[in-house]
Design a protein around this motif. Sequence first.
Motif, PDB file in Angstrom:
ATOM      1  N   GLN A 157       0.789  -1.197  -0.309  1.00 37.58           N
ATOM      2  CA  GLN A 157      -0.002   0.026  -0.205  1.00 37.58           C
ATOM      3  C   GLN A 157       0.592   1.491   0.178  1.00 37.58           C
ATOM      4  OE1 GLN A 157      -2.510  -1.153   3.255  1.00 37.58           O
ATOM      5  NE2 GLN A 157      -4.101  -1.290   2.247  1.00 37.58           N
ATOM      6  N   GLU A 158       2.385   1.064   0.267  1.00 37.97           N
ATOM      7  CA  GLU A 158       2.656   2.156   0.250  1.00 37.97           C
ATOM      8  C   GLU A 158       3.141   2.923  -0.415  1.00 37.97           C
ATOM      9  OE1 GLU A 158       6.283   1.438   2.416  1.00 37.97           O
ATOM     10  OE2 GLU A 158       4.827   0.822   4.851  1.00 37.97           O
ATOM     11  N   GLY A 159       3.327   1.661  -1.839  1.00 32.00           N
ATOM     12  CA  GLY A 159       3.781   2.765  -3.365  1.00 32.00           C
ATOM     13  C   GLY A 159       4.712   2.422  -3.742  1.00 32.00           C
ATOM     14  N   HIS A 160       6.001   1.678  -3.114  1.00 33.22           N
ATOM     15  CA  HIS A 160       6.921   1.591  -2.956  1.00 33.22           C
ATOM     16  C   HIS A 160       7.231   0.951  -4.790  1.00 33.22           C
ATOM     17  CE1 HIS A 160       8.504   3.252   0.638  1.00 33.22           C
ATOM     18  NE2 HIS A 160       7.154   2.084   0.592  1.00 33.22           N
ATOM     19  N   LEU A 161       6.247  -0.113  -4.996  1.00 35.88           N
ATOM     20  CA  LEU A 161       6.518  -0.673  -6.186  1.00 35.88           C
ATOM     21  C   LEU A 161       5.403  -1.155  -6.822  1.00 35.88           C
ATOM     22  CD1 LEU A 161       8.440  -4.032  -5.208  1.00 35.88           C
ATOM     23  CD2 LEU A 161       9.237  -2.272  -7.020  1.00 35.88           C
ATOM     24  N   PRO A 162       4.779  -0.772  -7.644  1.00 39.83           N
ATOM     25  CA  PRO A 162       3.786  -1.599  -8.669  1.00 39.83           C
ATOM     26  C   PRO A 162       3.686  -2.775  -7.893  1.00 39.83           C
ATOM     27  CG  PRO A 162       5.215  -0.927 -10.187  1.00 39.83           C
ATOM     28  CD  PRO A 162       6.499  -0.582  -8.739  1.00 39.83           C
ATOM     29  N   VAL A 163       1.652  -2.800  -7.782  1.00 38.92           N
ATOM     30  CA  VAL A 163       1.573  -4.146  -7.355  1.00 38.92           C
ATOM     31  C   VAL A 163       0.467  -4.488  -7.728  1.00 38.92           C
ATOM     32  CG1 VAL A 163       1.228  -5.219  -4.833  1.00 38.92           C
ATOM     33  CG2 VAL A 163       2.207  -4.046  -5.092  1.00 38.92           C
ATOM     34  N   VAL A 164       0.122  -5.755  -8.122  1.00 33.56           N
ATOM     35  CA  VAL A 164      -1.169  -6.498  -9.159  1.00 33.56           C
ATOM     36  C   VAL A 164      -1.552  -7.526  -8.608  1.00 33.56           C
ATOM     37  CG1 VAL A 164      -2.867  -6.804 -11.048  1.00 33.56           C
ATOM     38  CG2 VAL A 164      -1.669  -5.631 -11.233  1.00 33.56           C
ATOM     39  N   VAL A 165      -2.944  -7.843  -7.450  1.00 29.31           N
ATOM     40  CA  VAL A 165      -4.006  -8.274  -6.890  1.00 29.31           C
ATOM     41  C   VAL A 165      -4.119  -9.852  -7.544  1.00 29.31           C
ATOM     42  CG1 VAL A 165      -4.189  -9.756  -5.094  1.00 29.31           C
ATOM     43  CG2 VAL A 165      -3.343  -7.129  -4.251  1.00 29.31           C
ATOM     44  N   CYS A 166      -4.186 -10.550  -7.491  1.00 31.24           N
ATOM     45  CA  CYS A 166      -5.136 -12.002  -7.658  1.00 31.24           C
ATOM     46  C   CYS A 166      -6.283 -12.757  -7.100  1.00 31.24           C
ATOM     47  CB  CYS A 166      -4.513 -13.560  -7.896  1.00 31.24           C
ATOM     48  SG  CYS A 166      -5.271 -14.534  -8.866  1.00 31.24           S
ATOM     49  N   GLY A 167      -7.253 -11.652  -7.297  1.00 34.85           N
ATOM     50  CA  GLY A 167      -8.719 -12.449  -6.898  1.00 34.85           C
ATOM     51  C   GLY A 167      -8.747 -10.821  -5.890  1.00 34.85           C
ATOM     52  N   ASN A 168      -9.356 -10.937  -4.953  1.00 39.22           N
ATOM     53  CA  ASN A 168     -10.038 -10.652  -3.961  1.00 39.22           C
ATOM     54  C   ASN A 168      -9.578 -11.157  -2.630  1.00 39.22           C
ATOM     55  OD1 ASN A 168     -10.579  -8.426  -1.990  1.00 39.22           O
ATOM     56  ND2 ASN A 168     -12.037  -7.223  -3.311  1.00 39.22           N
ATOM     57  N   PRO A 169      -8.110 -10.920  -1.837  1.00 40.63           N
ATOM     58  CA  PRO A 169      -8.485 -12.092  -0.630  1.00 40.63           C
ATOM     59  C   PRO A 169      -8.900 -11.384   0.776  1.00 40.63           C
ATOM     60  CG  PRO A 169      -6.569 -11.566  -1.337  1.00 40.63           C
ATOM     61  CD  PRO A 169      -6.838 -10.370  -2.234  1.00 40.63           C
ATOM     62  N   HIS A 210     -15.496 -15.406   5.472  1.00 41.09           N
ATOM     63  CA  HIS A 210     -15.679 -14.135   5.138  1.00 41.09           C
ATOM     64  C   HIS A 210     -14.859 -12.801   4.849  1.00 41.09           C
ATOM     65  CE1 HIS A 210     -18.337 -15.324   8.499  1.00 41.09           C
ATOM     66  NE2 HIS A 210     -17.446 -15.068   9.444  1.00 41.09           N
ATOM     67  N   THR A 211     -13.815 -13.429   3.863  1.00 40.25           N
ATOM     68  CA  THR A 211     -13.278 -13.077   2.455  1.00 40.25           C
ATOM     69  C   THR A 211     -14.082 -12.221   1.393  1.00 40.25           C
ATOM     70  OG1 THR A 211     -12.193 -15.062   1.387  1.00 40.25           O
ATOM     71  CG2 THR A 211     -11.104 -13.353   3.468  1.00 40.25           C
ATOM     72  N   SER A 212     -13.602 -10.745   0.738  1.00 42.91           N
ATOM     73  CA  SER A 212     -14.477 -10.315   0.032  1.00 42.91           C
ATOM     74  C   SER A 212     -15.181 -12.136  -1.276  1.00 42.91           C
ATOM     75  CB  SER A 212     -13.646  -9.413  -0.739  1.00 42.91           C
ATOM     76  OG  SER A 212     -14.453  -9.154  -1.850  1.00 42.91           O
ATOM     77  N   GLY A 213     -14.070 -12.589  -1.642  1.00 44.11           N
ATOM     78  CA  GLY A 213     -14.413 -13.546  -2.810  1.00 44.11           C
ATOM     79  C   GLY A 213     -14.925 -15.179  -2.638  1.00 44.11           C
ATOM     80  N   PRO A 214     -15.277 -15.396  -1.828  1.00 44.58           N
ATOM     81  CA  PRO A 214     -16.021 -16.588  -1.245  1.00 44.58           C
ATOM     82  C   PRO A 214     -17.166 -15.998  -0.871  1.00 44.58           C
ATOM     83  CG  PRO A 214     -13.681 -16.823   0.162  1.00 44.58           C
ATOM     84  CD  PRO A 214     -13.566 -15.396  -0.816  1.00 44.58           C
ATOM     85  N   ALA A 215     -17.476 -14.885   0.290  1.00 45.51           N
ATOM     86  CA  ALA A 215     -18.667 -13.983   0.768  1.00 45.51           C
ATOM     87  C   ALA A 215     -19.278 -13.753  -0.663  1.00 45.51           C
ATOM     88  CB  ALA A 215     -18.461 -12.865   1.175  1.00 45.51           C
TER      89      ALA A 215
END
Length: 348
Positions: A157-169, A210-215
């Motif tokens: 979240q600090e933005g030091h590196l570009p990040v892309v997340v797989c899914g929504n954990p 209770h996480t986004s994807g399974p919910a």
Amino acid sequence: MTDPVYTAPRRRRQKNTVTIQDVATRAGVSIGTVSRVLNDRNWVKPETRARVMDAVASTGFVPNARARSLVTQRAQSVALVLGVEPTKLFEDPNYALILEEATDALADADYSLVLLTAATGPARERVSRYLRAGHVDGVLFISPAEPTIDPLVAFFQEGHLPVVVCGNPFSESVGLPMVYADDETGSRALGEHFRASGLRHPAVVAAYPHTSGPAERIGGFAAGYGDGPIHVQSAMEYSRAAGRAAAVELLQSGRTLDSIFATSDLLALGVIDALHAAGLAVPGDVAVAGFDDSSAATQAEPALTTVHQPVSSVARVMVEEILGAIEGDTARTRVLATDVVLRDSTRR
């Protein structure tokens, strides 16, 4: 007498005698111009670029990766950070497929993939140090479930590196770009299929509910089925063993069941194992469906009805977004379509 094998001088490796200066001389330009062409800079005339590339081809020059990284200030590599134990790569076909597709897509762009696992606190600290040291240009992050407050996620979240997340954990928004399948729409269609098939007593087996994807999968299925609340049985993780354990607990609860939706194919295989062990037929006694349409779905007995999510496309879109972010673009959240694949496990 001294053994001549050990006293004879070793032959030195023959060096590649073609240098960037040779290319520049052949093309009639400066070394700087050759460097700009090789690093794909835009401020070189097309005719000059063509002359340089002809010189590269005719001399057989191979750019030195380390020298290029000094010029571009890039490592030419992307980390795939896996937030589970390394053994999951061999147990869950989705992880292996993402690794394969991401590696190929990065190779097409002349990038290497560095695989890092971060399933424990100490491992996450090591991964954070490695990423902070500048060894990679971006990160692909894959994890089934994540706490909102975590040092590794905080670093992303600090933005030091570009990040892309797989899914929504995550259980709530963390502001990171994500690429995932449309969990809600596919699961809703599956719920509608259960209802239309005359199934009247469904339950759901879900890991990390209770996480986004399974919910979204649970909510979509319930909305599609549309007949009041549906019991959700929690599983410890996305694995066949966890699906089996959850189904055993569900059967022991004494609930009336005629169908089970498991929120992953691996969970569904475990559910089928538990039903068979209890002497119940699938789908004759209990219909079963999964989510993923992984290789496990066709290996199931019977073959598994499931929601198809385009895992290969997810991996390639992740790479597309991370490479764009490395070039200075803003990585976007992308949602890919899903659909239901009907097989024998729900045909009664």
